[in-house]
Design a protein around this motif. Structure first.
Motif, PDB file in Angstrom:
ATOM      1  N   GLN A  67       0.841  -1.193   0.000  1.00 30.78           N
ATOM      2  CA  GLN A  67       0.000   0.000   0.000  1.00 30.78           C
ATOM      3  C   GLN A  67       0.876   1.242   0.000  1.00 30.78           C
ATOM      4  O   GLN A  67       2.009   1.224   0.475  1.00 30.78           O
ATOM      5  CB  GLN A  67      -0.961   0.016   1.186  1.00 30.78           C
ATOM      6  CG  GLN A  67      -0.343   0.124   2.552  1.00 30.78           C
ATOM      7  CD  GLN A  67      -1.399   0.082   3.655  1.00 30.78           C
ATOM      8  OE1 GLN A  67      -2.463  -0.503   3.508  1.00 30.78           O
ATOM      9  NE2 GLN A  67      -1.094   0.704   4.773  1.00 30.78           N
ATOM     10  N   VAL A  68       0.344   2.292  -0.578  1.00 29.00           N
ATOM     11  CA  VAL A  68       1.017   3.586  -0.626  1.00 29.00           C
ATOM     12  C   VAL A  68       0.150   4.574   0.138  1.00 29.00           C
ATOM     13  O   VAL A  68      -1.037   4.727  -0.164  1.00 29.00           O
ATOM     14  CB  VAL A  68       1.211   4.061  -2.084  1.00 29.00           C
ATOM     15  CG1 VAL A  68       1.817   5.469  -2.102  1.00 29.00           C
ATOM     16  CG2 VAL A  68       2.091   3.087  -2.849  1.00 29.00           C
ATOM     17  N   GLY A  69       0.735   5.223   1.120  1.00 29.26           N
ATOM     18  CA  GLY A  69      -0.037   6.105   1.988  1.00 29.26           C
ATOM     19  C   GLY A  69      -0.231   5.460   3.342  1.00 29.26           C
ATOM     20  O   GLY A  69      -0.011   4.263   3.519  1.00 29.26           O
ATOM     21  N   SER A  70      -0.644   6.240   4.296  1.00 32.05           N
ATOM     22  CA  SER A  70      -0.766   5.764   5.663  1.00 32.05           C
ATOM     23  C   SER A  70      -2.218   5.695   6.114  1.00 32.05           C
ATOM     24  O   SER A  70      -3.063   6.463   5.661  1.00 32.05           O
ATOM     25  CB  SER A  70       0.008   6.701   6.603  1.00 32.05           C
ATOM     26  OG  SER A  70      -0.237   6.380   7.944  1.00 32.05           O
ATOM     27  N   LEU A  71      -2.498   4.752   7.011  1.00 32.98           N
ATOM     28  CA  LEU A  71      -3.815   4.667   7.646  1.00 32.98           C
ATOM     29  C   LEU A  71      -3.708   5.045   9.123  1.00 32.98           C
ATOM     30  O   LEU A  71      -4.453   4.557   9.952  1.00 32.98           O
ATOM     31  CB  LEU A  71      -4.383   3.247   7.517  1.00 32.98           C
ATOM     32  CG  LEU A  71      -4.828   2.814   6.119  1.00 32.98           C
ATOM     33  CD1 LEU A  71      -5.338   1.392   6.151  1.00 32.98           C
ATOM     34  CD2 LEU A  71      -5.900   3.731   5.594  1.00 32.98           C
ATOM     35  N   GLU A  72      -2.778   5.919   9.429  1.00 31.33           N
ATOM     36  CA  GLU A  72      -2.566   6.312  10.826  1.00 31.33           C
ATOM     37  C   GLU A  72      -3.765   7.041  11.396  1.00 31.33           C
ATOM     38  O   GLU A  72      -3.885   7.208  12.604  1.00 31.33           O
ATOM     39  CB  GLU A  72      -1.321   7.213  10.920  1.00 31.33           C
ATOM     40  CG  GLU A  72      -0.079   6.546  10.388  1.00 31.33           C
ATOM     41  CD  GLU A  72       0.905   6.184  11.493  1.00 31.33           C
ATOM     42  OE1 GLU A  72       0.833   6.787  12.553  1.00 31.33           O
ATOM     43  OE2 GLU A  72       1.731   5.300  11.261  1.00 31.33           O
ATOM     44  N   TRP A  73      -4.672   7.479  10.531  1.00 32.17           N
ATOM     45  CA  TRP A  73      -5.866   8.181  10.998  1.00 32.17           C
ATOM     46  C   TRP A  73      -6.870   7.228  11.635  1.00 32.17           C
ATOM     47  O   TRP A  73      -7.868   7.656  12.212  1.00 32.17           O
ATOM     48  CB  TRP A  73      -6.535   8.930   9.834  1.00 32.17           C
ATOM     49  CG  TRP A  73      -6.667   8.146   8.573  1.00 32.17           C
ATOM     50  CD1 TRP A  73      -5.789   8.121   7.526  1.00 32.17           C
ATOM     51  CD2 TRP A  73      -7.719   7.246   8.211  1.00 32.17           C
ATOM     52  NE1 TRP A  73      -6.234   7.280   6.537  1.00 32.17           N
ATOM     53  CE2 TRP A  73      -7.419   6.731   6.927  1.00 32.17           C
ATOM     54  CE3 TRP A  73      -8.903   6.845   8.836  1.00 32.17           C
ATOM     55  CZ2 TRP A  73      -8.250   5.818   6.266  1.00 32.17           C
ATOM     56  CZ3 TRP A  73      -9.725   5.939   8.185  1.00 32.17           C
ATOM     57  CH2 TRP A  73      -9.389   5.436   6.922  1.00 32.17           C
ATOM     58  N   HIS A  74      -6.621   5.929  11.542  1.00 35.67           N
ATOM     59  CA  HIS A  74      -7.555   4.965  12.123  1.00 35.67           C
ATOM     60  C   HIS A  74      -6.826   4.061  13.107  1.00 35.67           C
ATOM     61  O   HIS A  74      -5.747   3.549  12.820  1.00 35.67           O
ATOM     62  CB  HIS A  74      -8.198   4.120  11.021  1.00 35.67           C
ATOM     63  CG  HIS A  74      -9.445   3.409  11.463  1.00 35.67           C
ATOM     64  ND1 HIS A  74      -9.414   2.267  12.217  1.00 35.67           N
ATOM     65  CD2 HIS A  74     -10.754   3.697  11.270  1.00 35.67           C
ATOM     66  CE1 HIS A  74     -10.658   1.869  12.464  1.00 35.67           C
ATOM     67  NE2 HIS A  74     -11.485   2.713  11.902  1.00 35.67           N
TER      68      HIS A  74
END
Length: 267
Positions: free
Chosen positions: A106-113
């Motif tokens: 994956q490219v990008g982060s899911l740190e918002w969840h």
């Protein structure tokens, strides 16, 4: 053997070092079982044990470099980066393994969840956009027989009735576009398009974003177009290398082989 494969899938695609605790959590196995499997995998030179933990061995990494899934991943990364740049959302690449979808990269982060999905994670395909768009390309008769009953529920929004899912897959197949809202995790939405090679869905590209976010109006078109371009690039690369006929899709779904089963359109 199945547990050993589950453990190998748990290793991060970046080949970083992972601790026993991280591997047990990612593979959803007891620590004692993971420790026993790791001991054997180290003996077989599949996994290396270093002070900080464990990582995939050089030998296995070299073998993996020839795998179809790895070729697809390498070719997909530039396309994924562009999608991320255009829309600012996380872009994921996935394949099927049985009735789970495995996140290859994956490219990008899911740190918002707080319950973000990581590379190597396995999610029930019937709840994830990546999984749904891949399932939509399987023969309808085979799916009707093989789908678990009831379907696994990740959240209250997950579809648990196979008949409802099959009805949804008809439209997914027609559009080559699947969506999910809060079905894998509350607060997470997804949209995905399949990578089609010689009539087979060999993988899927998807956008993962907060379910409260409204995507750009061109996101669906861009995703489908990117998946189609990636399919052409994979075909051209295989043709140029002379491996076109030997290449097999990166999937292990427990359904009848396409060469042996009738091809049923989901319409």
């Amino acid at each position: 053997m199945a547990k050993a494969f589950d453990l190998l899938w748990a290793f991060d695609a970046s080949h970083r070092v992972m601790t026993l605790t991280e591997l047990a959590r990612a593979a959803d196995l007891p620590k004692s079982t993971v420790h026993r499997l790791l001991t054997r995998l180290v003996e077989l030179d599949v996994v290396e044990h270093i002070d900080e933990g464990y990582r995939v061995s050089v030998r296995l990494a070299r073998l993996a470099s020839f795998a179809p899934a790895n070729l697809m991943r390498e070719l997909a990364l530039p396309h994924m980066a562009r999608l991320h740049q255009w829309f600012g959302q996380t872009v994921a690449l996935g394949v099927l393994r049985n009735f789970d979808v495995v996140v290859l990269d994956q490219v990008g982060s899911l740190e918002w969840h707080a319950e973000r999905v990581l590379v190597g994670a396995r999610v029930p395909a019937t709840s994830a956009a990546l999984g749904k768009v891949l399932l939509a390309w399987d023969p309808r008769d085979a799916l009707e027989t093989a789908l678990p009953r009831p379907l696994p529920a990740m959240t209250p929004a997950s579809i648990t009735d196979p008949a409802v899912l099959l009805e949804q897959l008809r439209q997914v197949r027609a559009d080559n576009l699947a969506r999910q809202f809060d079905e894998t995790r509350a607060g997470i939405a997804g949209m995905a398009s399949a990578i089609i090679i010689q009539g087979e869905a060999v993988g899927a590209l998807g956008l993962i974003y907060p379910s409260s976010t409204r995507l750009h109006p061109q996101a669906a078109h861009a995703l489908r177009t990117t998946a189609a371009r990636l399919a052409v690039e994979i075909r051209d690369t295989l043709a140029a290398s002379g491996h076109e006929r030997r290449w097999m899709p990166g999937r292990e779904v427990g359904l009848p082989g396409r060469a042996d089963a009738e091809r049923h359109e989901i319409t």
